[in-house]
Design a protein around this motif. Sequence first.
Motif, PDB file in Angstrom:
ATOM      1  N   HIS A  93       9.751  20.083   1.900  1.00 39.39           N
ATOM      2  CA  HIS A  93      10.054  19.523   3.220  1.00 39.39           C
ATOM      3  C   HIS A  93       8.843  18.762   3.745  1.00 39.39           C
ATOM      4  O   HIS A  93       7.712  19.233   3.590  1.00 39.39           O
ATOM      5  N   PRO A  94       9.036  17.583   4.336  1.00 40.69           N
ATOM      6  CA  PRO A  94      10.310  16.884   4.527  1.00 40.69           C
ATOM      7  C   PRO A  94      10.813  16.266   3.227  1.00 40.69           C
ATOM      8  O   PRO A  94      10.025  15.927   2.344  1.00 40.69           O
ATOM      9  N   ALA A  95      12.120  16.120   3.140  1.00 42.14           N
ATOM     10  CA  ALA A  95      12.736  15.664   1.895  1.00 42.14           C
ATOM     11  C   ALA A  95      12.445  14.197   1.602  1.00 42.14           C
ATOM     12  O   ALA A  95      12.518  13.771   0.450  1.00 42.14           O
ATOM     13  N   ILE A  96      12.158  13.418   2.637  1.00 44.81           N
ATOM     14  CA  ILE A  96      11.846  11.993   2.471  1.00 44.81           C
ATOM     15  C   ILE A  96      10.551  11.717   3.222  1.00 44.81           C
ATOM     16  O   ILE A  96      10.373  12.194   4.349  1.00 44.81           O
ATOM     17  N   ARG A  97       9.665  10.947   2.614  1.00 49.14           N
ATOM     18  CA  ARG A  97       8.408  10.656   3.292  1.00 49.14           C
ATOM     19  C   ARG A  97       7.855   9.314   2.833  1.00 49.14           C
ATOM     20  O   ARG A  97       8.226   8.800   1.773  1.00 49.14           O
ATOM     21  N   LYS A  98       6.972   8.774   3.650  1.00 51.54           N
ATOM     22  CA  LYS A  98       6.227   7.566   3.302  1.00 51.54           C
ATOM     23  C   LYS A  98       4.795   7.975   3.017  1.00 51.54           C
ATOM     24  O   LYS A  98       4.182   8.702   3.799  1.00 51.54           O
ATOM     25  N   ASP A  99       4.272   7.516   1.885  1.00 56.61           N
ATOM     26  CA  ASP A  99       2.914   7.896   1.500  1.00 56.61           C
ATOM     27  C   ASP A  99       2.263   6.721   0.784  1.00 56.61           C
ATOM     28  O   ASP A  99       2.900   5.682   0.563  1.00 56.61           O
ATOM     29  N   THR A 100       1.017   6.887   0.407  1.00 55.80           N
ATOM     30  CA  THR A 100       0.292   5.781  -0.208  1.00 55.80           C
ATOM     31  C   THR A 100       0.644   5.638  -1.689  1.00 55.80           C
ATOM     32  O   THR A 100       0.981   6.619  -2.367  1.00 55.80           O
ATOM     33  N   GLU A 143      16.001   6.892  10.191  1.00 52.49           N
ATOM     34  CA  GLU A 143      17.181   7.671  10.588  1.00 52.49           C
ATOM     35  C   GLU A 143      16.985   9.145  10.263  1.00 52.49           C
ATOM     36  O   GLU A 143      17.404  10.024  11.026  1.00 52.49           O
ATOM     37  N   PHE A 144      16.370   9.417   9.133  1.00 48.53           N
ATOM     38  CA  PHE A 144      16.072  10.791   8.730  1.00 48.53           C
ATOM     39  C   PHE A 144      15.190  11.473   9.774  1.00 48.53           C
ATOM     40  O   PHE A 144      15.422  12.626  10.157  1.00 48.53           O
ATOM     41  N   LYS A 145      14.192  10.764  10.261  1.00 44.37           N
ATOM     42  CA  LYS A 145      13.305  11.315  11.287  1.00 44.37           C
ATOM     43  C   LYS A 145      14.049  11.507  12.603  1.00 44.37           C
ATOM     44  O   LYS A 145      13.853  12.511  13.303  1.00 44.37           O
ATOM     45  N   GLU A 146      14.907  10.543  12.953  1.00 45.08           N
ATOM     46  CA  GLU A 146      15.670  10.645  14.195  1.00 45.08           C
ATOM     47  C   GLU A 146      16.625  11.828  14.174  1.00 45.08           C
ATOM     48  O   GLU A 146      16.922  12.420  15.218  1.00 45.08           O
ATOM     49  N   LYS A 147      17.103  12.196  12.988  1.00 43.08           N
ATOM     50  CA  LYS A 147      18.012  13.335  12.844  1.00 43.08           C
ATOM     51  C   LYS A 147      17.267  14.667  12.821  1.00 43.08           C
ATOM     52  O   LYS A 147      17.867  15.719  12.633  1.00 43.08           O
ATOM     53  N   GLY A 148      15.949  14.618  12.967  1.00 41.50           N
ATOM     54  CA  GLY A 148      15.163  15.841  12.981  1.00 41.50           C
ATOM     55  C   GLY A 148      14.687  16.293  11.617  1.00 41.50           C
ATOM     56  O   GLY A 148      14.205  17.418  11.463  1.00 41.50           O
ATOM     57  N   GLN A 149      14.825  15.442  10.607  1.00 43.98           N
ATOM     58  CA  GLN A 149      14.378  15.705   9.243  1.00 43.98           C
ATOM     59  C   GLN A 149      15.071  16.914   8.614  1.00 43.98           C
ATOM     60  O   GLN A 149      14.558  17.525   7.680  1.00 43.98           O
ATOM     61  N   GLY A 150      16.255  17.246   9.128  1.00 43.11           N
ATOM     62  CA  GLY A 150      16.990  18.384   8.581  1.00 43.11           C
ATOM     63  C   GLY A 150      18.014  17.999   7.538  1.00 43.11           C
ATOM     64  O   GLY A 150      18.457  18.837   6.748  1.00 43.11           O
ATOM     65  N   SER A 151      18.422  16.740   7.523  1.00 41.39           N
ATOM     66  CA  SER A 151      19.445  16.273   6.594  1.00 41.39           C
ATOM     67  C   SER A 151      19.135  14.831   6.210  1.00 41.39           C
ATOM     68  O   SER A 151      18.824  14.013   7.083  1.00 41.39           O
ATOM     69  N   ASP A 202       0.787  -1.233   0.000  1.00 43.33           N
ATOM     70  CA  ASP A 202       0.000   0.000   0.000  1.00 43.33           C
ATOM     71  C   ASP A 202       0.820   1.284   0.000  1.00 43.33           C
ATOM     72  O   ASP A 202       0.253   2.366  -0.177  1.00 43.33           O
ATOM     73  N   HIS A 203       2.143   1.204   0.203  1.00 45.05           N
ATOM     74  CA  HIS A 203       2.917   2.421   0.443  1.00 45.05           C
ATOM     75  C   HIS A 203       4.195   2.495  -0.392  1.00 45.05           C
ATOM     76  O   HIS A 203       4.770   1.468  -0.768  1.00 45.05           O
ATOM     77  N   VAL A 204       4.603   3.742  -0.627  1.00 43.08           N
ATOM     78  CA  VAL A 204       5.902   4.034  -1.229  1.00 43.08           C
ATOM     79  C   VAL A 204       6.686   4.923  -0.277  1.00 43.08           C
ATOM     80  O   VAL A 204       6.118   5.592   0.588  1.00 43.08           O
ATOM     81  N   ILE A 205       7.996   4.919  -0.445  1.00 44.97           N
ATOM     82  CA  ILE A 205       8.849   5.936   0.164  1.00 44.97           C
ATOM     83  C   ILE A 205       9.420   6.739  -0.990  1.00 44.97           C
ATOM     84  O   ILE A 205       9.883   6.184  -1.989  1.00 44.97           O
ATOM     85  N   GLU A 206       9.368   8.067  -0.854  1.00 47.87           N
ATOM     86  CA  GLU A 206       9.744   8.931  -1.966  1.00 47.87           C
ATOM     87  C   GLU A 206      10.369  10.223  -1.461  1.00 47.87           C
ATOM     88  O   GLU A 206      10.281  10.552  -0.274  1.00 47.87           O
ATOM     89  N   SER A 207      10.996  10.930  -2.381  1.00 52.25           N
ATOM     90  CA  SER A 207      11.536  12.258  -2.105  1.00 52.25           C
ATOM     91  C   SER A 207      10.904  13.216  -3.108  1.00 52.25           C
ATOM     92  O   SER A 207      11.452  13.466  -4.183  1.00 52.25           O
TER      93      SER A 207
END
Length: 253
Positions: free
Chosen positions: A130-137, A172-180, A121-126
Amino acid sequence: MTNLFQLTQMEDIIKVETTLASQGFVYYSYIDQSLHAIHLKGRRFYLDTGGLRNGPHQLLIVAYDWQTGSLISGSHYHFSVHAGNYRERTFLPGDILVASDNVNQAKTGYVGHSALVVDKDHVIESPGLHPAIRKDTIQQFLVKHPVHAHFRPKSTQAGQAAAGYAEQYLNEFKEKGQGSPVFSFSLSSSLDDPWEYIYCSKLIWLSYYYGADYKLENDFLWFSPEDLYNNLGDSEDFELVYKHPDVKFVFNT
C-alpha cells in the motif's frame, strides 16, 4: 571483516555474487558512504552504476542474518566509473520498463516488475503493498531493478496519451482515498476493470487501452511482466531502447 563477495563490473552495473552458503541473508550496499540498495536473500544481485559521476568510488557490502539481524560479514571495495561506463538514456512519456529481476533475488525470472514512464524523471507503478499505485523516480526503479528492458512506442502521441491516462488514474485513486483498487493478482477481476484489483503490468495495459486506444495482447488470464516483455519485443509498434544482457523469464505466464 571476511571478504565473501565476488564483484564483476560491467558497462553500467556491478554484479555481486556471494560465497555464503545460506540464502537467509539481507545485503546492504553503500556507495560513497550512502545507502545504495538493499537486497533480500538470494546469492546474486546487481548494483546500478549508470547514475554515478565519473571517477573513483567506494563500495561497502554488509550481510546480516535475515531472522536475527546479526552481522555476518562486511567487505570494502574500490571501483571507478569512466565516460564509457555511463549509460546515457533518455526517457519519454509512455516508455515501458520491464524487469525480470525482483527485490527478492530468489524469485528473479519468475515474476518480475514493470513501470510506465510519465516524464523524463518519473514512473507510475504498482509495486505491491500500500498504496497500490504510486509515482516515483526512474532512478529508484533502475537501482532496484537493474536487470530490465526499456521499450518505447513508435508513436509519440500514443505514449503521451498512455502517460496522461496513468496520471489521471493515479489522481482518481488518491481522490478515492487510495482504498481501491487493491494490489492483487486475482483473476476474478477483468483485465479492463481498473477499480477492483491492480498489479504492475495491468496498470500499463490499462494506460494504453484507455489512454491510447491500444490493446496489448494477452495469452493467458493475467497479463504478467513476461507477457508484456514478449509482447513489446514482438510488436512493430514499439522499439527496444535498452536491454540488460541477463533479462530472462523462466516461465510463460
